[in-house]
Design an enzyme around this catalytic site. Structure first.
Site, short mmCIF file in Angstrom:
data_model
loop_
_atom_site.label_atom_id
_atom_site.label_comp_id
_atom_site.label_asym_id
_atom_site.label_seq_id
_atom_site.Cartn_x
_atom_site.Cartn_y
_atom_site.Cartn_z
CB THR A 100 -59.15 17.19 1.86
OG1 THR A 100 -60.02 18.05 1.27
CG2 THR A 100 -59.72 15.96 2.27
CE LYS A 176 -63.28 18.05 0.21
NZ LYS A 176 -62.09 18.67 -0.08
CE LYS A 244 -54.90 14.75 0.16
NZ LYS A 244 -55.68 15.21 1.00
#
Lengths: 301, 301
Positions: A100, A176, A244
């Site tokens: 990701t 995503k 993150k």
């Protein structure tokens, strides 16, 4: 090139990468794997995978290299670092970016790889270690059509659902990112809701049972609240992953100059949890930032 | 008292109350109804309901009075206002508080009614007009056991799921509050996610399809995003309902001195939507507060 005789490499044999690599082996594909962790290499080899001693050996003959790494820094290291592989890959090799990352990172990486006569698909995955192990990941991917054809056997082996978002690299990362926005907010909201319920004197098990069957439910509520009820915060996915991933969401907001107040609020909760020392616990440990309540404790064994 | 010969009254024949009242009639219960809207009274009468001219006539012989009103102010008016009914109800009548209110309001109301020899169950409902019409509401209720026995035929007629949260009034309101915290945050998060997706250039229909099948999904995402895709913001449930319901959540936070940053952030989004003139539109119209994007437009008929 016949895809059925292709060679595949999976770099990064963590919980997701190991599941994907083993699924590829189980599907009969010629599959190399590499990880710095010798225990992971041993496990992959026992499953029938090809586990050479160096990153270079694990990738130099590959037609497709799947990167299942934690973040974009690790991807840069593997591709362009001191022992990076990009320069030694065969022309037209397809790099699948399974991590990701931001869409802007994926796009910049694609340009860099194109200059080296390499191809790329950005293909962030979803589903967790369990789905990775059974070869049933959901993959949100984008890239040129022929690259998808060449990666077909691998995608078939590791995924239950392959969403082809667009022909342009970056689309998969964007989708995503939107998924992670919602996933992160829903975990933080589940924590806030359960915390307030405890504060209000409600029995958490009853609350979970009712809300799971009501309009307030979410995939994350149903998946993460049982961790809170068990008092067991051993990680499936860690608090720091959402530090993150919501960070990527907020970076996109800055890049686009677009306000994201709910995401920002959720990000602050994960940052608080990480700052309090819970960064490596399960992401449901974000509930620990709510003060003055007594959470369910882990049953002693 | 045999419950099978009891008399029931439903006060407030809006979308939820009308469905409940008609379901009670369909179940063969002797059911009075009342609303200030003559059109609602006509519709209820046509369905076989008893629809007298005054609130007093609609309730004076009742064993159970179900209040399906918008907020606690309306409940106070109906019970204790100039034409209020509380003083003329028979001793032991059960008042069911079907509205979403704070637990502290429900508890205070219970004390007031007890002093008048009346009983109470707080029983906020969930499921929307569709489930109300088919007698399949979810109800989160609390109150003394005998009151539940006496209300049994009515609860059976209007609900698919009756959660008995506790024997103490206020528990139902607390659980509903937690549900509304999540429902409101999830709608606001769905709006933020779809808005960022549009800003990032993703096709909203594709995004809806992928996220609905991924870990980022929620009951509200699946239920409300189709409104955004259709560009039709005619209300199922209005923006101003979440201005109220998240307001109840935040009031509880103040009462308990408990921080609720995610709920507060979502509340601000609904307030922004209401301030911009969208308060009476569908709650999915909270997406209109995100500037600089082009949302799907309603198809012309």
């Amino acid at each position: 090139m016949s895809t059925s005789t292709s060679t595949f490499s999976v770099i990064g044999l963590g919980s997701m990468g190991m599941g994907a690599a083993k699924s590829a082996v189980s599907a009969g594909l010629t599959t190399y794997g590499f990880d710095l962790n010798p225990e992971a290499m041993r496990s992959f080899k026992e499953h029938g995978g090809l586990a050479p001693a160096t990153l270079l050996e694990a990738t130099k003959g590959a037609d497709v290299v799947l990167l299942m790494l934690v973040n974009s820094n690790q991807c840069d290291q593997v591709l362009f670092g001191a022992h990076g592989i990009a320069a030694s890959l065969r022309p037209n090799t397809v790099i699948i970016l399974g991590s990701t990352t931001s869409a802007s990172y994926a796009k910049a990486l694609n340009e860099k790889l194109q200059e080296m006569n390499l191809r790329m698909i950005d293909a962030p995955v979803s589903g967790g270690a369990a789905k990775a192990n059974t070869g049933e990941l959901s993959i949100m991917a984008s890239g040129p059509e022929q690259a998808f054809v060449d990666c077909g056997p691998l995608f078939d082996a590791i995924s239950a659902k392959l969403y082809r978002v667009s022909d342009t690299v970056g689309g998969g990362a964007s989708v995503k990112m939107i998924n992670q926005l919602l996933a992160g907010v829903h975990i933080a909201a589940a924590a806030e809701a359960m915390a307030l319920g405890v504060k209000a004197g409600l029995a958490p098990e009853m609350l979970y049972e009712i809300i799971s069957n009501s309009a307030g439910s979410s995939w994350m509520f149903q998946n993460r609240v049982p961790k809170i009820l068990s008092g067991d915060y051993s990680p499936n996915s860690m608090v720091d992953i959402f530090v993150k991933d919501l960070g990527i969401v907020l970076d996109a907001g800055k890049e686009f100059k677009f306000p994201l107040p709910i995401s920002a609020s959720a990000h602050q909760q994960f940052l608080s949890a990480s700052a309090a020392g819970h960064g490596l616990e399960d992401d449901s440990a974000v509930i620990k930032v709510y003060p003055g309540i007594t959470l369910p404790e882990a049953k002693s064994k």
